[in-house]
Design a protein around this motif. Structure first.
Motif, short mmCIF file in Angstrom:
data_model
loop_
_atom_site.label_atom_id
_atom_site.label_comp_id
_atom_site.label_asym_id
_atom_site.label_seq_id
_atom_site.Cartn_x
_atom_site.Cartn_y
_atom_site.Cartn_z
N LYS A 1 -41.41 -12.95 19.00
CA LYS A 1 -40.37 -12.59 18.04
C LYS A 1 -39.05 -12.48 18.76
N ILE A 2 -37.99 -12.69 18.00
CA ILE A 2 -36.64 -12.51 18.53
C ILE A 2 -35.94 -11.51 17.60
N ILE A 3 -35.42 -10.46 18.19
CA ILE A 3 -34.72 -9.41 17.45
C ILE A 3 -33.34 -9.26 18.07
N GLU A 4 -32.33 -9.06 17.25
CA GLU A 4 -30.99 -8.81 17.79
C GLU A 4 -30.62 -7.36 17.54
N ILE A 5 -30.23 -6.68 18.62
CA ILE A 5 -29.82 -5.27 18.56
C ILE A 5 -28.53 -5.13 19.36
N ASN A 6 -27.54 -4.53 18.76
CA ASN A 6 -26.25 -4.31 19.44
C ASN A 6 -25.71 -5.58 20.09
N GLY A 7 -25.86 -6.70 19.41
CA GLY A 7 -25.34 -7.96 19.93
C GLY A 7 -26.16 -8.56 21.06
N LYS A 8 -27.32 -7.97 21.37
CA LYS A 8 -28.20 -8.49 22.42
C LYS A 8 -29.42 -9.14 21.78
N LYS A 9 -29.75 -10.34 22.23
CA LYS A 9 -30.92 -11.05 21.73
C LYS A 9 -32.12 -10.64 22.58
N ILE A 10 -33.13 -10.06 21.91
CA ILE A 10 -34.34 -9.57 22.57
C ILE A 10 -35.50 -10.49 22.21
N PHE A 11 -36.12 -11.06 23.23
CA PHE A 11 -37.27 -11.95 23.08
C PHE A 11 -38.52 -11.15 23.44
N ILE A 12 -39.47 -11.08 22.50
CA ILE A 12 -40.69 -10.29 22.68
C ILE A 12 -41.88 -11.24 22.65
N ALA B 1 -31.75 -15.64 25.49
CA ALA B 1 -32.13 -14.23 25.38
C ALA B 1 -31.37 -13.40 26.40
N ASP B 2 -31.07 -12.18 26.02
CA ASP B 2 -30.46 -11.21 26.93
C ASP B 2 -31.52 -10.31 27.57
N ILE B 3 -32.57 -10.05 26.80
CA ILE B 3 -33.64 -9.16 27.23
C ILE B 3 -34.97 -9.80 26.87
N VAL B 4 -35.94 -9.74 27.79
CA VAL B 4 -37.28 -10.26 27.54
C VAL B 4 -38.25 -9.10 27.74
N LEU B 5 -39.05 -8.82 26.70
CA LEU B 5 -40.09 -7.79 26.76
C LEU B 5 -41.43 -8.50 26.72
N PHE B 6 -42.31 -8.17 27.67
CA PHE B 6 -43.60 -8.85 27.74
C PHE B 6 -44.64 -7.92 28.33
N GLY B 7 -45.89 -8.33 28.28
CA GLY B 7 -47.01 -7.54 28.81
C GLY B 7 -47.96 -8.43 29.58
N HIS B 8 -49.25 -8.28 29.29
CA HIS B 8 -50.35 -9.12 29.79
C HIS B 8 -50.81 -8.80 31.21
N THR B 9 -49.90 -8.53 32.13
CA THR B 9 -50.30 -8.31 33.53
C THR B 9 -50.78 -6.89 33.79
N HIS B 10 -50.49 -5.98 32.87
CA HIS B 10 -50.80 -4.55 33.00
C HIS B 10 -49.99 -3.88 34.10
N LYS B 11 -48.98 -4.55 34.63
CA LYS B 11 -48.16 -4.00 35.72
C LYS B 11 -46.72 -3.82 35.25
N GLN B 12 -46.18 -2.64 35.51
CA GLN B 12 -44.78 -2.38 35.18
C GLN B 12 -43.88 -3.17 36.11
N ILE B 13 -42.88 -3.80 35.50
CA ILE B 13 -41.90 -4.50 36.31
C ILE B 13 -40.61 -4.61 35.51
N VAL B 14 -39.50 -4.46 36.22
CA VAL B 14 -38.18 -4.69 35.64
C VAL B 14 -37.41 -5.51 36.65
N PHE B 15 -36.84 -6.64 36.20
CA PHE B 15 -35.99 -7.42 37.08
C PHE B 15 -34.99 -8.17 36.22
#
Length: 145
Positions: A54-65, A89-103
């Motif tokens: 999904k793609i959601i726009e919040i505060n002018g930022k495109k978020i890809f989930i 996209a400005d922000i990408v939110l994802f899972g699957h690896t079960h590991k926290q990461i931010v970069f």
């Protein structure tokens, strides 16, 4: 602005009050977890329903989930990165690896909140991202909308 980001709950009962958040995103592998109608979610490799992304726009930022499995995130992030570029996209939110990461790469923020079944999740605020493990803040990362 407060955004809760969850992933990989795998039927674990989610014990977070969603009412204190402006948005709640679940990046897939919900299992049979009951989610509020207000939760924006995508399908993971262990789910049977939902959109793959999904793609959601919040505060002018495109978020890809996305869950991440269709982009092979357990091996590397290149496919996910190229998809984010393609979508602008400005922000990408994802899972699957079960590991926290931010970069960040080319001004695109990538966030995996880790597996909720292991007690991990993330909160995005106006000024930072908080990574939680077992309801304790594990790390705080500067972030500005």
């Amino acid at each position: 602005m407060r955004i809760l980001v969850l992933s990989d709950s795998h039927s674990t009962n989610i014990k977070i009050d969603f009412s204190s958040f402006d948005y709640v995103f679940h990046c897939g592998d919900r299992g049979f977890s009951k989610l509020s109608d207000d939760v924006i979610y995508v399908k993971g490799n262990c789910d049977f329903t939902g959109d793959n992304e999904k793609i959601i726009e919040i505060n002018g930022k495109k978020i890809f989930i996305t869950h991440g499995n269709i982009y092979n995130v357990k091996y590397n992030y290149m496919n996910l990165y190229y998809k984010a570029l393609e979508l602008k996209a400005d922000i990408v939110l994802f899972g699957h690896t079960h590991k926290q990461i931010v970069f960040s790469e080319n001004n695109i923020l990538f966030l995996n909140p880790g597996a909720y079944e292991n007690g991990c999740y993330a909160i995005i605020n106006d000024t930072n991202i908080e990574l939680y493990e077992k309801n304790m803040i594990k790390e705080i990362i500067d972030f500005r909308w």
